[in-house]
Write a protein that holds these residues in place. Structure first.
Motif, PDB file in Angstrom:
ATOM      1  N   THR A 168       0.697  -1.300  -0.286  1.00 21.76           N
ATOM      2  CA  THR A 168       0.110   0.390   0.195  1.00 21.76           C
ATOM      3  C   THR A 168       0.768   1.438   0.234  1.00 21.76           C
ATOM      4  O   THR A 168       0.196   2.342  -0.329  1.00 21.76           O
TER       5      THR A 168
ATOM      6  N   TYR B 240      -8.746   0.171  -2.335  1.00 14.65           N
ATOM      7  CA  TYR B 240      -7.965   0.888  -0.538  1.00 14.65           C
ATOM      8  C   TYR B 240      -7.273   2.151  -1.259  1.00 14.65           C
ATOM      9  O   TYR B 240      -6.850   2.515  -1.570  1.00 14.65           O
TER      10      TYR B 240
ATOM     11  N   ASN C 199      -4.394  -2.055  -9.295  1.00 11.07           N
ATOM     12  CA  ASN C 199      -5.643  -2.919  -8.311  1.00 11.07           C
ATOM     13  C   ASN C 199      -6.327  -2.590  -7.846  1.00 11.07           C
ATOM     14  O   ASN C 199      -7.060  -1.478  -9.041  1.00 11.07           O
TER      15      ASN C 199
ATOM     16  N   ALA D 178     -10.431  -3.505  -5.447  1.00 10.77           N
ATOM     17  CA  ALA D 178     -10.662  -3.570  -3.786  1.00 10.77           C
ATOM     18  C   ALA D 178     -11.987  -4.444  -3.753  1.00 10.77           C
ATOM     19  O   ALA D 178     -13.118  -4.027  -4.479  1.00 10.77           O
TER      20      ALA D 178
ATOM     21  N   THR E 118     -10.470  -7.684   3.169  1.00 15.31           N
ATOM     22  CA  THR E 118     -11.305  -7.194   1.625  1.00 15.31           C
ATOM     23  C   THR E 118     -10.437  -7.987   1.323  1.00 15.31           C
ATOM     24  O   THR E 118      -9.207  -8.187   1.325  1.00 15.31           O
TER      25      THR E 118
ATOM     26  N   GLN F 288      -7.820  -7.990  -1.615  1.00 12.74           N
ATOM     27  CA  GLN F 288      -7.306  -6.713  -2.880  1.00 12.74           C
ATOM     28  C   GLN F 288      -6.971  -6.888  -4.159  1.00 12.74           C
ATOM     29  O   GLN F 288      -5.883  -8.242  -3.682  1.00 12.74           O
TER      30      GLN F 288
END
Length: 412
Positions: free
Chosen positions: A15, A79, A298, A300, A319, A321
């Motif tokens: 992240t 995210y 990406n 989510a 979640t 991802q």
């Protein structure tokens, strides 16, 4: 609370935007994909259960996106999740919806890219592309991102939506501001992100009124008519108009910039491009660029119930991802996946991978993005020029988009 099966992740924080400054961390993603089970990435916030499952295999991504009843987009499509309480303005965005609500907007969205608009794509795109390339090539040395890639998608989307020419540059800037705000969402709770969308929405609302007075063969006229008839509400109108604008500019800009970088950074890859140009394999070249670059890294999804996914226990609220960039380098689907090869014989339905997503949320504007990149390649080849690097490329600061902020080039 989900039980973390990996006591120590022993991989970088996926992240963290800083991780992507030197490039997409494909080696780390390969290691995650090679593990027998899904890997849990702890996060300080932005999810319900303290982290997310890293989904890196192509088939796993396809499976999750085909099951919106089990893996929802409503809490957030990216995210950090942007609608965790269910009361965010983003709940009116088509990407934050599941069927059957999503189905209603998707029907309208498909109509907004109807035959009368699609048939004008080539003319709009080619005119804008020729204009941008002529101006840039006249200078001999230029920044491909700033002088070409940023201009073409924004101006094309302006034409398709029916935005007046005097607002073109504001359209481009808004699309960039959205992704800057997204990168800060973990810090400010998404306030900046919602703020930019609000500005765009207000502009689109005012323009929609004009479209009802004077409808034309453009996307916004279709969407404004849907609002006027009650098919969609005001917030859905604003979110769709804003979302299609952003999706049609930033990711296409990224696709163009990173594709050109591939061509100019390696003589071997340049030869591959030239061979594709000479043999007219423009579509396969576009598809391979989509797979290899993967502009949106990406998305989510959130589990709607306790379930088992490929032997992994998933808790309600977990979640998932979906690491699209990793799925597009899955060796079970793509032979020698880290090699750029538009002449590879792709498996059915996998030529471009999951660059546009899949399932109910597959990008409604995918055809336009392909036309834009194909036209760019055709126009560069038609001019018979050789573009060369003229400085250091500069990547963006984002864990969501495979951004390139600068690509200095010159005519060789």
């Amino acid at each position: 609370m989900t039980i973390i099966v990996d006591d120590v992740l022993q991989e970088p924080n996926f992240t963290d935007p800083a991780l992507y400054v030197s490039g997409v961390p494909h080696e780390a993603l390969d290691r995650v994909r090679d593990r027998e089970r899904l890997v849990w990435q702890p996060t300080p916030g932005g999810t319900y259960n303290g982290g997310f499952w890293l989904v890196t295999r192509y088939q796993d991504v396809m499976d999750i996106e085909s099951r919106p009843e089990d893996f929802s987009s409503v809490p957030g499509a990216f995210y950090p999740l942007g609608n965790m309480d269910g009361d965010s303005p983003m709940q009116k965005h088509i990407l934050f919806m599941d069927p059957p609500v999503h189905s209603r907007l998707r029907k309208m969205a498909s109509r907004s890219f109807g035959p009368r608009i699609v048939k004008r794509f080539d003319g709009w795109v080619r005119e804008v592309t020729e204009e941008a390339l002529d101006a840039a090539f006249a200078r001999k040395e230029f920044d491909f991102v700033e002088d070409v890639a940023k201009l073409i998608p924004g101006r094309v989307m302006s034409a398709i939506m029916g935005v007046p020419s005097e607002s073109r540059e504001q359209i481009v800037q808004w699309s960039l501001d959205v992704f800057v705000a997204q990168a800060k969402a973990e810090e400010d709770g998404g306030a900046a992100f919602a703020g930019v969308f609000g500005e765009i929405g207000q502009y689109m609302a005012a323009l929609g009124v004009e479209k009802l007075r004077n409808p034309q063969d453009d996307l916004l006229s279709v969407v404004a008519t849907a609002l006027d008839s009650g098919e969609i509400d005001e917030f859905e109108y604003q979110m769709y108009a804003s979302g299609i604008l952003v999706a049609g500019t930033e990711t296409t800009q990224t696709l163009m910039s990173q594709s050109l970088r591939l061509m100019v950074e390696s003589e071997q890859t340049r030869a591959t491009f030239e061979k594709a140009f000479e043999t007219g394999r423009y579509l396969r070249l576009v598809e391979e660029c989509l797979r290899y670059v993967t502009p949106a890294l990406n998305v989510a999804r959130t589990a709607t119930r306790d379930l088992e996914f490929n032997g992994q226990k998933i808790s309600k609220g977990d979640t998932m991802q979906l690491m699209l960039a990793a799925a597009n380098r899955d060796p079970d689907v793509f032979v020698d996946p880290h090699r750029f090869d538009p002449f590879r014989d792709p498996k059915p339905l996998a030529a471009e991978g999951v660059a546009f997503g899949s399932g109910v949320h597959r990008c409604v504007g995918s055809m336009l993005a392909k036309v834009e990149l194909k036209t760019l390649f055709e126009e560069i080849h038609r001019r018979g020029v050789r573009l060369e690097l003229n400085g250091q490329p500069e990547r963006g600061w984002s864990s969501l988009v495979n951004q390139l902020n600068a690509l200095p080039v010159k005519l060789g």
